[in-house]
Write a protein that holds these residues in place. Sequence first.
Motif, PDB file in Angstrom:
ATOM      1  N   ASP A 178       0.926  -1.117   0.054  1.00  0.00           N
ATOM      2  CA  ASP A 178      -0.078   0.020   0.004  1.00  0.00           C
ATOM      3  C   ASP A 178       0.790   1.236   0.109  1.00  0.00           C
ATOM      4  O   ASP A 178       1.999   1.173   0.386  1.00  0.00           O
ATOM      5  CB  ASP A 178      -0.929   0.082   1.354  1.00  0.00           C
ATOM      6  CG  ASP A 178      -2.039  -1.092   1.220  1.00  0.00           C
ATOM      7  OD1 ASP A 178      -2.278  -1.604   0.068  1.00  0.00           O
ATOM      8  OD2 ASP A 178      -2.361  -1.656   2.195  1.00  0.00           O
ATOM      9  N   ASP A 261     -12.000   9.680  -1.001  1.00  0.00           N
ATOM     10  CA  ASP A 261     -11.037   8.891  -0.444  1.00  0.00           C
ATOM     11  C   ASP A 261     -11.346   7.349  -0.605  1.00  0.00           C
ATOM     12  O   ASP A 261     -10.510   6.681  -0.798  1.00  0.00           O
ATOM     13  CB  ASP A 261     -10.782   9.445   1.006  1.00  0.00           C
ATOM     14  CG  ASP A 261      -9.409   8.482   1.421  1.00  0.00           C
ATOM     15  OD1 ASP A 261      -8.263   8.997   0.882  1.00  0.00           O
ATOM     16  OD2 ASP A 261      -9.586   7.978   2.198  1.00  0.00           O
ATOM     17  N   LYS A 262     -12.831   7.276  -0.049  1.00  0.00           N
ATOM     18  CA  LYS A 262     -13.047   5.733  -0.173  1.00  0.00           C
ATOM     19  C   LYS A 262     -13.137   5.248  -1.347  1.00  0.00           C
ATOM     20  O   LYS A 262     -12.682   4.002  -1.535  1.00  0.00           O
ATOM     21  CB  LYS A 262     -14.438   5.527   0.717  1.00  0.00           C
ATOM     22  CG  LYS A 262     -15.120   4.218   0.733  1.00  0.00           C
ATOM     23  CD  LYS A 262     -16.629   4.155   1.231  1.00  0.00           C
ATOM     24  CE  LYS A 262     -17.042   2.869   1.234  1.00  0.00           C
ATOM     25  NZ  LYS A 262     -18.361   2.922   1.790  1.00  0.00           N
ATOM     26  N   PHE A 263     -13.684   6.082  -2.401  1.00  0.00           N
ATOM     27  CA  PHE A 263     -13.710   5.512  -3.928  1.00  0.00           C
ATOM     28  C   PHE A 263     -12.154   5.065  -4.286  1.00  0.00           C
ATOM     29  O   PHE A 263     -12.047   4.183  -5.059  1.00  0.00           O
ATOM     30  CB  PHE A 263     -14.215   6.478  -4.683  1.00  0.00           C
ATOM     31  CG  PHE A 263     -14.329   6.412  -6.011  1.00  0.00           C
ATOM     32  CD1 PHE A 263     -14.831   5.338  -6.786  1.00  0.00           C
ATOM     33  CD2 PHE A 263     -13.095   7.065  -6.838  1.00  0.00           C
ATOM     34  CE1 PHE A 263     -14.855   5.191  -8.140  1.00  0.00           C
ATOM     35  CE2 PHE A 263     -13.013   6.928  -8.266  1.00  0.00           C
ATOM     36  CZ  PHE A 263     -13.948   6.171  -8.888  1.00  0.00           C
ATOM     37  N   ASP A 265      -9.582   4.431  -2.596  1.00  0.00           N
ATOM     38  CA  ASP A 265      -8.972   3.355  -1.684  1.00  0.00           C
ATOM     39  C   ASP A 265      -9.470   2.094  -2.165  1.00  0.00           C
ATOM     40  O   ASP A 265      -8.806   1.072  -2.161  1.00  0.00           O
ATOM     41  CB  ASP A 265      -9.473   3.635  -0.157  1.00  0.00           C
ATOM     42  CG  ASP A 265      -8.436   2.745   0.586  1.00  0.00           C
ATOM     43  OD1 ASP A 265      -7.500   2.187   0.395  1.00  0.00           O
ATOM     44  OD2 ASP A 265      -9.309   2.251   1.542  1.00  0.00           O
ATOM     45  N   GLU A 266     -10.810   2.115  -2.853  1.00  0.00           N
ATOM     46  CA  GLU A 266     -11.139   0.863  -3.351  1.00  0.00           C
ATOM     47  C   GLU A 266     -10.798   0.569  -4.568  1.00  0.00           C
ATOM     48  O   GLU A 266     -10.984  -0.673  -5.362  1.00  0.00           O
ATOM     49  CB  GLU A 266     -12.836   0.943  -3.446  1.00  0.00           C
ATOM     50  CG  GLU A 266     -13.573   1.000  -2.098  1.00  0.00           C
ATOM     51  CD  GLU A 266     -15.138   1.150  -2.141  1.00  0.00           C
ATOM     52  OE1 GLU A 266     -15.438   1.832  -3.399  1.00  0.00           O
ATOM     53  OE2 GLU A 266     -15.741   1.145  -1.240  1.00  0.00           O
ATOM     54  N   THR A 267     -10.090   1.402  -5.324  1.00  0.00           N
ATOM     55  CA  THR A 267      -9.629   1.257  -6.951  1.00  0.00           C
ATOM     56  C   THR A 267      -7.991   0.956  -6.761  1.00  0.00           C
ATOM     57  O   THR A 267      -7.658   0.568  -7.476  1.00  0.00           O
ATOM     58  CB  THR A 267     -10.031   2.660  -7.520  1.00  0.00           C
ATOM     59  OG1 THR A 267     -11.447   2.653  -7.527  1.00  0.00           O
ATOM     60  CG2 THR A 267      -9.671   2.367  -9.155  1.00  0.00           C
ATOM     61  N   TYR A 268      -7.379   1.651  -5.829  1.00  0.00           N
ATOM     62  CA  TYR A 268      -5.942   1.774  -5.773  1.00  0.00           C
ATOM     63  C   TYR A 268      -5.591   1.154  -4.264  1.00  0.00           C
ATOM     64  O   TYR A 268      -6.402   1.167  -3.054  1.00  0.00           O
ATOM     65  CB  TYR A 268      -5.296   3.228  -5.881  1.00  0.00           C
ATOM     66  CG  TYR A 268      -5.507   3.652  -7.317  1.00  0.00           C
ATOM     67  CD1 TYR A 268      -4.679   3.056  -8.427  1.00  0.00           C
ATOM     68  CD2 TYR A 268      -6.805   4.183  -7.718  1.00  0.00           C
ATOM     69  CE1 TYR A 268      -4.781   3.551  -9.813  1.00  0.00           C
ATOM     70  CE2 TYR A 268      -6.902   4.821  -9.064  1.00  0.00           C
ATOM     71  CZ  TYR A 268      -5.907   4.128  -9.979  1.00  0.00           C
ATOM     72  OH  TYR A 268      -6.330   4.742 -11.260  1.00  0.00           O
ATOM     73  N   ARG A 269      -4.244   0.987  -4.184  1.00  0.00           N
ATOM     74  CA  ARG A 269      -4.000   0.548  -3.015  1.00  0.00           C
ATOM     75  C   ARG A 269      -3.385   1.571  -1.898  1.00  0.00           C
ATOM     76  O   ARG A 269      -2.129   1.904  -1.827  1.00  0.00           O
ATOM     77  CB  ARG A 269      -2.898  -0.703  -2.986  1.00  0.00           C
ATOM     78  CG  ARG A 269      -3.168  -2.038  -3.808  1.00  0.00           C
ATOM     79  CD  ARG A 269      -2.231  -3.016  -3.631  1.00  0.00           C
ATOM     80  NE  ARG A 269      -0.766  -2.615  -4.162  1.00  0.00           N
ATOM     81  CZ  ARG A 269      -0.507  -2.656  -5.358  1.00  0.00           C
ATOM     82  NH1 ARG A 269      -1.163  -3.162  -6.433  1.00  0.00           N
ATOM     83  NH2 ARG A 269       0.969  -2.211  -5.714  1.00  0.00           N
ATOM     84  N   ASN A 272      -3.654   3.005   4.827  1.00  0.00           N
ATOM     85  CA  ASN A 272      -4.471   3.497   5.774  1.00  0.00           C
ATOM     86  C   ASN A 272      -3.803   3.795   7.295  1.00  0.00           C
ATOM     87  O   ASN A 272      -4.381   3.925   8.213  1.00  0.00           O
ATOM     88  CB  ASN A 272      -5.699   2.730   5.839  1.00  0.00           C
ATOM     89  CG  ASN A 272      -6.593   2.848   4.656  1.00  0.00           C
ATOM     90  OD1 ASN A 272      -6.818   4.060   4.409  1.00  0.00           O
ATOM     91  ND2 ASN A 272      -6.968   1.849   3.991  1.00  0.00           N
TER      92      ASN A 272
END
Length: 379
Positions: A178, A261-263, A265-269, A272
């Motif tokens: 990540d 940010d959630k979108f 995070d779901e698409t890329y690594r 967190n």
Amino acid sequence: MKSQNRVISCLLIFFLFFLQDGALAQHVANDAIILHEDGSVTFQYKNPDAKSVKLYCDCELHKETTTALKEDYSSVKMNRDSNGVWSYTTPPLPPEVYTYMFEQNGRNFPDPTNPDSIRVRRDRMSVFIIPGAPNIDLCIDDPLHGKMDTLEFKSPDEELPRRIIIYTPPCYAENERDYPVLYLLHGLNGNETAWNDRGRAVQILDNLIEQKKAVPMILVMPDANPTCLVSQAENVGLLKNMLLYPAWADREFEKCYPAMDKFIDETYRLSNEAGSRAAAGLSAGAKQSCNLVNMYDSTFSSVGLFSPVVGRKQVPHSAYTTFWIAGGTSDIFYCRINKFRKKLARNQIPHVMYESVGGHTWRNWRTYFSEYVQTLFRN
């Protein structure tokens, strides 16, 4: 008093529109521009039928000594030879990213032989780069080591989608780890292309990572306009943008940040871990970056404010975020920047001040960005 201050701020932003934004294409050499060893440049345009041709360039075309600190345009009449080729040679120019265009019969147009073009104000300008300085050599993207994507994000609270440009470092595809992320925001009348194109942020960061001067990170450049997103229509117009400026105070973009940010995070690594988020912006985008720090406490380990339009009331109460502030001594907001910095010091908020010469220009903002990203995510 608040109403009066808002009017004054709008007038200042109206003035600053003429100093920024546009979409800068990649730098590609072309035969119409001849770069000489002393830094002078010969422009050529072939049109035997033209009665006269003018050259416009954001450099001094007439003096023997020139400066790259201003982005004002000067003009000069080009000379025609017997073959119908119009040309002009400049004095030696310092290393910098320059823009130019031609004028014939009252019509402005970019160099037809140069594939590099940008939008400046309401004109399209061609681009050339004179290398030779470390911060300018970072702007050259030959080749790009990482990868760049363009996505669309639809916030639940907005009618129009926002376009986002994402840069991933070259090592991203080679492992499954990540990565920390920097959100980079444009100024008034910009869009998601401004930092990548005219600011050359992707090229700068890509080269710094390759040179091991910057930590590998993901770069997110969203369309941060509050309403009537500029990316939906390239030439929205100055008046419409000025009328929309008060909407920036409603923090519409800042409110959609968690969903964005959630979108991503779901698409890329995205990492967190604590300290893995940073935000930066120029001018009005710096104000938005500061708002993000205040609205989402302990989210951003660092924030970069380049020529910021910020007030002392935006100083946070938490010392979690380090402020990296940059401004030129002739910047129209220089006094405000100093007042903000002093307020940070009184409140014992960690901060760094990077002072330069020059004003509210991309030539400063590119330097600020290159200096700032080298400080990020070192821990």
